[in-house]
Design a protein around this motif. Structure first.
Motif, short mmCIF file in Angstrom:
data_model
loop_
_atom_site.label_atom_id
_atom_site.label_comp_id
_atom_site.label_asym_id
_atom_site.label_seq_id
_atom_site.Cartn_x
_atom_site.Cartn_y
_atom_site.Cartn_z
N SER A 58 0.84 -1.19 0.00
CA SER A 58 0.00 0.00 0.00
C SER A 58 0.88 1.24 0.00
CB SER A 58 -0.89 0.01 1.25
OG SER A 58 -0.09 0.16 2.40
N GLU A 59 0.23 2.39 -0.16
CA GLU A 59 0.97 3.64 -0.10
C GLU A 59 1.54 3.87 1.30
OE1 GLU A 59 0.32 7.92 -2.00
OE2 GLU A 59 -1.13 7.52 -0.39
N ALA A 60 0.81 3.44 2.31
CA ALA A 60 1.28 3.61 3.69
C ALA A 60 2.60 2.88 3.93
CB ALA A 60 0.22 3.12 4.67
N ALA A 61 2.77 1.72 3.32
CA ALA A 61 4.02 0.96 3.48
C ALA A 61 5.19 1.70 2.84
CB ALA A 61 3.88 -0.43 2.86
N ILE A 62 4.96 2.28 1.67
CA ILE A 62 6.00 3.04 0.98
C ILE A 62 6.36 4.29 1.78
CG2 ILE A 62 6.44 4.48 -1.05
CD1 ILE A 62 5.08 2.40 -2.73
N LEU A 63 5.35 4.99 2.29
CA LEU A 63 5.60 6.22 3.05
C LEU A 63 6.30 5.92 4.37
CD1 LEU A 63 2.29 8.18 2.41
CD2 LEU A 63 4.48 8.36 1.22
N GLU A 64 5.96 4.81 4.99
CA GLU A 64 6.62 4.45 6.24
C GLU A 64 8.11 4.15 6.00
OE1 GLU A 64 8.27 1.75 9.05
OE2 GLU A 64 7.11 0.78 7.50
N ARG A 65 8.39 3.48 4.90
CA ARG A 65 9.78 3.18 4.56
C ARG A 65 10.56 4.46 4.23
NH1 ARG A 65 12.40 -1.69 2.22
NH2 ARG A 65 14.28 -0.91 1.23
N MET A 66 9.92 5.38 3.51
CA MET A 66 10.58 6.64 3.15
C MET A 66 10.76 7.52 4.39
SD MET A 66 11.81 8.01 0.47
CE MET A 66 13.06 9.07 1.05
N GLY A 67 9.82 7.43 5.33
CA GLY A 67 9.89 8.23 6.54
C GLY A 67 11.11 7.94 7.40
N ARG A 68 11.69 6.76 7.24
CA ARG A 68 12.91 6.42 7.97
C ARG A 68 14.12 7.15 7.41
NH1 ARG A 68 12.57 0.27 7.18
NH2 ARG A 68 10.33 0.18 7.23
N LYS A 69 14.04 7.58 6.16
CA LYS A 69 15.20 8.19 5.48
C LYS A 69 15.08 9.71 5.36
CE LYS A 69 18.81 7.45 2.74
NZ LYS A 69 20.05 6.91 3.16
N GLU A 70 13.89 10.21 5.05
CA GLU A 70 13.68 11.64 4.82
C GLU A 70 12.53 12.16 5.68
OE1 GLU A 70 15.36 13.89 3.07
OE2 GLU A 70 16.79 12.43 2.33
N LYS A 71 12.47 13.48 5.79
CA LYS A 71 11.43 14.12 6.60
C LYS A 71 10.12 14.20 5.83
CE LYS A 71 10.43 18.25 9.26
NZ LYS A 71 9.53 17.58 10.13
N MET A 72 9.11 13.54 6.38
CA MET A 72 7.77 13.62 5.81
C MET A 72 7.05 14.80 6.46
SD MET A 72 7.91 10.99 3.83
CE MET A 72 6.26 10.67 3.28
N VAL A 73 6.34 15.58 5.67
CA VAL A 73 5.61 16.73 6.19
C VAL A 73 4.31 16.22 6.80
CG1 VAL A 73 4.54 18.93 5.59
CG2 VAL A 73 6.64 18.22 4.44
N ASP A 74 4.05 16.62 8.05
CA ASP A 74 2.86 16.18 8.77
C ASP A 74 1.63 16.92 8.23
OD1 ASP A 74 1.00 15.25 10.55
OD2 ASP A 74 1.90 16.18 12.31
#
Length: 135
Positions: free
Chosen positions: A62-78
């Motif tokens: 899902s998109e949530a899995a991709i975003l969670e993986r990316m969140g470990r590397k870069e800053k996700m905007v809340d």
């Protein structure tokens, strides 16, 4: 099999510069069906000028899995903190220096020599995001 994509919006990037987030804001997303252009035509995060920088077939849950993986590397905007984003997840704040360092390492490993001058382009940022999110 779905499609992972990276998109940018000049309106959102200008807004990010105005509120102190910086102008390097990109949308990282995943669609199980349909095209990114159709999805972005809805006018996500209060901007209607979205352009798909790159898209790649991806096998993800899902998109949530991709975003969670990316969140470990870069800053996700809340999206809850910024009302302008209207709850849209997947907006990523990128530091071009990090992308440049990643490119230097990749070029050195591929070519066996150091590259002196690198200019980071949106396609380079998109490749960096997708490589880290899917990879």
């Amino acid at each position: 099999m779905g499609t992972a994509y990276v998109a940018k919006s000049k309106i959102l990037q200008a807004w990010g510069g105005d509120v102190g987030l910086g102008k390097h804001l990109y949308k990282l997303g995943y669609l199980a069906e349909g095209t990114p252009a159709e999805h972005l035509a809805q006018g996500l995060a209060g901007a209607a000028d979205w352009v798909v920088v790159t898209a790649r077939p991806a096998d993800a849950e899902s998109e949530a899995a991709i975003l969670e993986r990316m969140g470990r590397k870069e800053k996700m905007v809340d999206p809850a903190y910024y009302p302008r984003l209207k709850g849209e997840a997947g907006i990523v704040k990128i530091n071009p220096g990090t992308v440049e360092n990643s490119m230097r390492i990749r070029f050195a490993l591929e070519n066996g020599r150091e590259v002196n001058e690198i200019k980071v382009k949106p396609t380079d940022i998109a490749r960096y995001l997708l490589d880290n999110a899917l990879g």
